[in-house]
Design an enzyme around this catalytic site. Structure first.
Site, short mmCIF file in Angstrom:
data_model
loop_
_atom_site.label_atom_id
_atom_site.label_comp_id
_atom_site.label_asym_id
_atom_site.label_seq_id
_atom_site.Cartn_x
_atom_site.Cartn_y
_atom_site.Cartn_z
N GLN A 29 0.70 -11.87 9.98
CA GLN A 29 1.19 -10.69 9.26
C GLN A 29 0.36 -9.44 9.54
OE1 GLN A 29 -0.18 -9.42 5.78
NE2 GLN A 29 1.56 -9.89 4.47
N GLN B 139 0.83 -1.20 0.00
CA GLN B 139 0.00 0.00 0.00
C GLN B 139 0.87 1.25 0.00
OE1 GLN B 139 -3.36 -0.78 2.37
NE2 GLN B 139 -4.17 1.29 2.26
N ARG C 9 -9.60 -7.95 3.90
CA ARG C 9 -8.47 -7.50 4.72
C ARG C 9 -8.49 -5.99 4.87
NH1 ARG C 9 -2.95 -6.13 3.65
NH2 ARG C 9 -1.41 -7.04 5.09
N LEU D 253 0.36 -6.30 1.87
CA LEU D 253 -0.64 -6.88 0.97
C LEU D 253 0.04 -7.51 -0.25
CD1 LEU D 253 -1.70 -5.56 -2.01
CD2 LEU D 253 -1.63 -3.55 -0.58
#
Length: 316
Positions: free
Chosen positions: A253, A11, A120, A96
């Site tokens: 994670q 991101q 998510r 991600l």
């Protein structure tokens, strides 16, 4: 045997217009964006190509959008005779991007990867009320000093190292007040710069536990195959291939540290990788790689011109 690793951005690499030139140039890319739109039951590609930027920046949109562009590049390379299993020794992705890497390596279907990342993104956004969490980049501090700053800044609130992106580039995450205290403490410890990041939630810290639980439930429902090449896990900075372990590490994670410096170091030392190839939007990881492993060659494949040059060189 290939000495390349394919890496996949996280991101922050999103930008309005992402993927538009790929869709115009390659039918394989268009097919990826259509499949993602179908999987989500919404036109994510319109937000990617045209914006508005505040819509694209929403975590639930940015995460599947970045994955879609990365997988589009993989599919275009494949159509040009450059299959991932033959040209990458390992895959790795930043946060991600680990899902992009796993989709590219065949662990997840494209549709499942898109839906997982929307879930998510929504779960990470919902975990902490807006304004109650923050993230900050501490530039010029080593990891140990950044950890000490985070611990001192906590004062009973959460403040943790979230990303170890490159030497001298550590991100902390947690409660807004604690992260603001960390900015001042970092400057006192000699940070070159310490700045709040324009994010909507405090990712990769223990405040994300509700999102980790949501992902545990979502990942349990999804069919997973062993990747065609090992994935270097964010939380381990080491390669894994077993689907059950991949599932567990993806849950960890959400609250865990993105150990990117160590992951790239593992690839270029233990993993024998000499070429780091970033697939998708932007060139963030290629910039980080120059700082982590200056001896390795790095390049980003995000535009039709990048891809055409790479195909020509690889086939020469």
């Amino acid at each position: 045997m290939s000495s390349s690793a394919f890496t996949f951005p996280g991101q922050g690499s999103q930008a309005v217009g992402m993927g538009k030139d790929l869709a115009a140039a390659f039918p394989e890319a268009r097919a990826v964006f259509e499949e993602v739109d179908d999987a989500l039951g919404a036109s994510l590609s319109t937000i990617m190509f045209e914006g508005p930027e505040d819509e694209l920046r929403l975590t639930e949109h940015a995460q599947p959008a970045l994955m879609a562009v990365s997988v589009a590049v993989v599919r275009v390379l494949d159509a040009h005779g450059i299959a991932l299993r033959d040209h990458a020794k390992y895959v790795a992705g930043h946060s991600l991007g680990e899902y992009s890497a796993l989709c590219a390596a065949g662990t997840f279907s494209l549709a499942d990867a898109a839906r997982l990342l929307r879930t998510r993104g929504q779960a990470m956004q919902k975990a902490v009320p807006v304004g109650h969490g923050a993230m900050a980049a501490l530039l010029g501090l080593d990891l140990a000093t950044a950890r000490a700053v985070a611990a001192e800044a906590g004062q009973g609130e959460v403040c943790e190292v979230a990303n170890d992106n490159a030497p001298g580039q550590v991100v902390v995450s947690g409660a807004t007040g604690a992260v603001e205290r960390a900015l001042e403490l970092a400057k006192a410890q000699g940070a070159k710069r310490a700045l709040l990041l324009p994010v909507s939630a405090p990712f990769h810290c223990s405040l994300m536990q509700p999102a980790a639980e949501a992902m545990q439930a979502a990942l349990a429902e999804v069919d997973m195959q062993a990747p065609v090449v090992p994935v270097v896990s964010n939380v381990l900075a080491a390669p894994i291939s077993d689907p059950a372990e991949i599932r567990q590490r993806l849950v960890e994670q959400v609250t865990g540290v993105v150990r990117w410096t160590e992951s790239v170091t593992w690839l270029t030392s233990e993993g024998g990788v000499t070429n780091l190839v970033e697939l998708g939007s932007g060139k963030v990881l290629t910039g980080l790689a120059k700082r982590i492993a200056p001896e390795a060659s790095g390049r980003a494949l995000g535009t039709p011109a990048d891809i055409e040059a790479f195909v020509a060189e690889t086939k020469a």
